[in-house]
Design an enzyme around this catalytic site. Structure first.
Site, short mmCIF file in Angstrom:
data_model
loop_
_atom_site.label_atom_id
_atom_site.label_comp_id
_atom_site.label_asym_id
_atom_site.label_seq_id
_atom_site.Cartn_x
_atom_site.Cartn_y
_atom_site.Cartn_z
N ASP A 18 0.84 -1.20 0.00
CA ASP A 18 0.00 0.00 0.00
C ASP A 18 0.88 1.25 0.00
O ASP A 18 2.00 1.23 0.49
CB ASP A 18 -0.91 -0.04 1.24
CG ASP A 18 -2.07 0.93 1.13
OD1 ASP A 18 -2.31 1.46 0.03
OD2 ASP A 18 -2.74 1.17 2.15
N GLY A 21 0.21 5.53 -4.31
CA GLY A 21 -0.35 6.84 -4.66
C GLY A 21 0.26 7.94 -3.80
O GLY A 21 0.66 9.00 -4.31
N TRP A 23 3.09 7.89 -2.24
CA TRP A 23 4.51 8.03 -2.59
C TRP A 23 4.66 8.95 -3.81
O TRP A 23 5.47 9.87 -3.81
CB TRP A 23 5.11 6.66 -2.90
CG TRP A 23 6.57 6.69 -3.21
CD1 TRP A 23 7.60 6.56 -2.32
CD2 TRP A 23 7.16 6.83 -4.52
NE1 TRP A 23 8.80 6.64 -2.99
CE2 TRP A 23 8.57 6.80 -4.33
CE3 TRP A 23 6.66 6.99 -5.80
CZ2 TRP A 23 9.46 6.92 -5.40
CZ3 TRP A 23 7.54 7.11 -6.86
CH2 TRP A 23 8.93 7.08 -6.65
N ARG A 31 0.26 9.23 -10.15
CA ARG A 31 0.06 7.98 -9.39
C ARG A 31 0.73 6.79 -10.07
O ARG A 31 1.30 5.92 -9.41
CB ARG A 31 -1.44 7.69 -9.25
CG ARG A 31 -2.14 8.58 -8.25
CD ARG A 31 -3.63 8.22 -8.18
NE ARG A 31 -3.84 6.86 -7.67
CZ ARG A 31 -3.86 6.56 -6.37
NH1 ARG A 31 -3.69 7.48 -5.48
NH2 ARG A 31 -4.07 5.32 -5.98
N ASN A 66 -10.67 -3.02 -6.28
CA ASN A 66 -9.87 -2.08 -7.07
C ASN A 66 -10.43 -1.81 -8.47
O ASN A 66 -10.10 -0.81 -9.09
CB ASN A 66 -8.42 -2.54 -7.20
CG ASN A 66 -7.59 -2.34 -5.94
OD1 ASN A 66 -6.62 -3.04 -5.69
ND2 ASN A 66 -7.97 -1.35 -5.13
N ARG A 69 -11.80 1.67 -9.15
CA ARG A 69 -10.94 2.87 -9.25
C ARG A 69 -11.19 3.55 -10.59
O ARG A 69 -11.75 2.94 -11.50
CB ARG A 69 -9.47 2.46 -9.14
CG ARG A 69 -9.10 2.08 -7.72
CD ARG A 69 -7.61 2.04 -7.54
NE ARG A 69 -7.33 1.76 -6.14
CZ ARG A 69 -6.17 1.99 -5.55
NH1 ARG A 69 -5.17 2.49 -6.23
NH2 ARG A 69 -6.01 1.73 -4.28
N ARG A 184 1.98 -4.99 6.23
CA ARG A 184 1.24 -3.97 5.50
C ARG A 184 2.06 -2.69 5.49
O ARG A 184 2.51 -2.23 6.54
CB ARG A 184 -0.12 -3.70 6.13
CG ARG A 184 -0.86 -2.62 5.34
CD ARG A 184 -2.33 -2.54 5.62
NE ARG A 184 -2.93 -1.65 4.64
CZ ARG A 184 -4.15 -1.75 4.16
NH1 ARG A 184 -4.92 -2.72 4.57
NH2 ARG A 184 -4.62 -0.89 3.28
N SER A 192 -8.03 -5.45 5.02
CA SER A 192 -8.59 -5.17 3.68
C SER A 192 -8.97 -6.41 2.87
O SER A 192 -8.64 -6.50 1.69
CB SER A 192 -7.61 -4.30 2.87
OG SER A 192 -7.47 -3.06 3.48
N GLU A 203 1.05 -13.44 12.37
CA GLU A 203 1.57 -12.24 13.03
C GLU A 203 1.46 -11.07 12.06
O GLU A 203 1.81 -11.20 10.88
CB GLU A 203 3.04 -12.44 13.43
CG GLU A 203 3.26 -13.55 14.44
CD GLU A 203 2.65 -13.22 15.81
OE1 GLU A 203 2.63 -12.04 16.19
OE2 GLU A 203 2.20 -14.17 16.48
C1 FPP Z 1 -1.70 0.36 -3.37
O1 FPP Z 1 -1.31 1.67 -3.52
C2 FPP Z 1 -1.25 -0.44 -4.48
C3 FPP Z 1 -2.03 -0.98 -5.43
C4 FPP Z 1 -3.49 -0.87 -5.50
C5 FPP Z 1 -1.48 -1.75 -6.52
C6 FPP Z 1 -0.22 -2.47 -6.20
C7 FPP Z 1 0.45 -2.63 -7.47
C8 FPP Z 1 1.78 -2.63 -7.65
C9 FPP Z 1 2.81 -2.64 -6.62
C10 FPP Z 1 2.28 -2.61 -9.02
C11 FPP Z 1 1.80 -3.73 -9.83
C12 FPP Z 1 2.23 -5.04 -9.27
C13 FPP Z 1 2.45 -6.08 -10.03
C14 FPP Z 1 2.83 -7.39 -9.42
C15 FPP Z 1 2.35 -6.00 -11.47
P1 FPP Z 1 -2.44 2.77 -3.60
O2 FPP Z 1 -2.60 3.15 -5.01
O3 FPP Z 1 -3.66 2.29 -2.90
O4 FPP Z 1 -1.74 3.92 -2.79
P2 FPP Z 1 -2.43 5.04 -1.88
O5 FPP Z 1 -3.19 4.31 -0.80
O6 FPP Z 1 -1.26 5.80 -1.36
O7 FPP Z 1 -3.31 5.84 -2.80
#
Ligand code: FPP
Length: 239
Positions: A18, A21, A23, A31, A66, A69, A184, A192, A203
């Protein structure tokens, strides 16, 4: 100072990735850049599992929720997923990584499903780490699906007894041991809808580090914290 590996390591680490976005926002980037750099973290942590001898790694990349989104972000995530599957196969072969997915594969395009199959088949003989990616995954849906499949098998007389062992056989990946450690990133204290059945005695470790910044050193900190935990599985403590 170089960090050393703790004596007691988890067999199975699951991670809720997580903070991509946030970051990107911090870096004043779009994003998508967070997701792009997040893929580098996926590679880095997978490689660390190979080096440390952790045989099971399960990552939550895309939840069933997701899909709601913004269209553009979903499209980008699908594009990145395709790119990941295309680019990472040599890395997986070199490091002995077996690839698998959990979730609703039918929700993905035919082209992506063909890529899943290709990478799953090509890596089937690899033995170092089983990398499982949660894609269109929902823990509740996994449980309901298992209940439905069990009901069908009871109706047709294929099974008579339903206990925990039977139930586990109907999950997406019945042969994987339950996670010992769930990490996490980005500070949220939630599970989630991830691996709800499987994390009964897992753990949990939450770090404020955002996923694109979560690399080997931060992973080692999580492993050290895990090594200090006393796991009781519901038993009372002996004095
Ligand atoms: C959460 O960050 C991340 C995701 C919903 C997607 C995770 C995907 C990747 C790491 C890249 C793709 C992975 C593979 C294996 C191809 P968020 O967007 O919810 O961040 P935020 O909570 O800060 O908005």
């Amino acid at each position: 100072m170089k960090k050393t590996l703790p004596d007691r390591l988890p067999t199975h680490v699951a991670i809720i990735m997580d903070g991509n976005g946030r970051w990107a926002k911090q870096q004043k980037l779009k994003r998508v850049e967070g997701h792009r750099v997040g893929i580098d973290s996926v590679r880095n942590i997978t490689e660390a599992c190979c080096d440390f001898g952790i045989p099971y790694l399960t990552l939550y990349a895309f939840s069933k929720e997701n899909w709601s989104r913004p269209k553009e972000e979903v499209r980008t995530l699908m594009f990145l997923l395709g790119l990941y599957l295309e680019n990472e196969l040599p890395f997986m072969m070199k490091n002995g990584i077996r690839f698998n997915i959990v979730g609703e594969r039918k929700d993905f395009s035919k082209a992506l499903q063909a890529q899943f199959d290709h990478v799953i088949n090509e890596t089937a003989g690899n033995k170092n780490v089983l990398l499982t990616i949660g894609l269109s995954y929902s823990g509740r849906k996994e449980i309901v699906r298992a209940a439905r499949l069990i009901a069908e098998d009871v109706k047709s007389g294929r099974i008579k007894r339903i206990d925990e062992r039977t139930f586990k056989k109907y999950l997406y990946a019945p042969d994987i041991p339950d996670p010992d450690l769930l990490i996490r990133t980005s500070g949220e204290m939630r599970v989630s809808n991830f691996l709800l059945w499987q994390i009964a005695y897992t753990e949990i470790y939450v770090t404020d580090i955002l996923w694109p910044d979560f690399r080997r050193e931060a992973f080692l900190d999580a492993l050290k914290d895990f090594a200090k935990r006393e796991r009781r599985f519901g038993n009372i403590k002996e004095f």
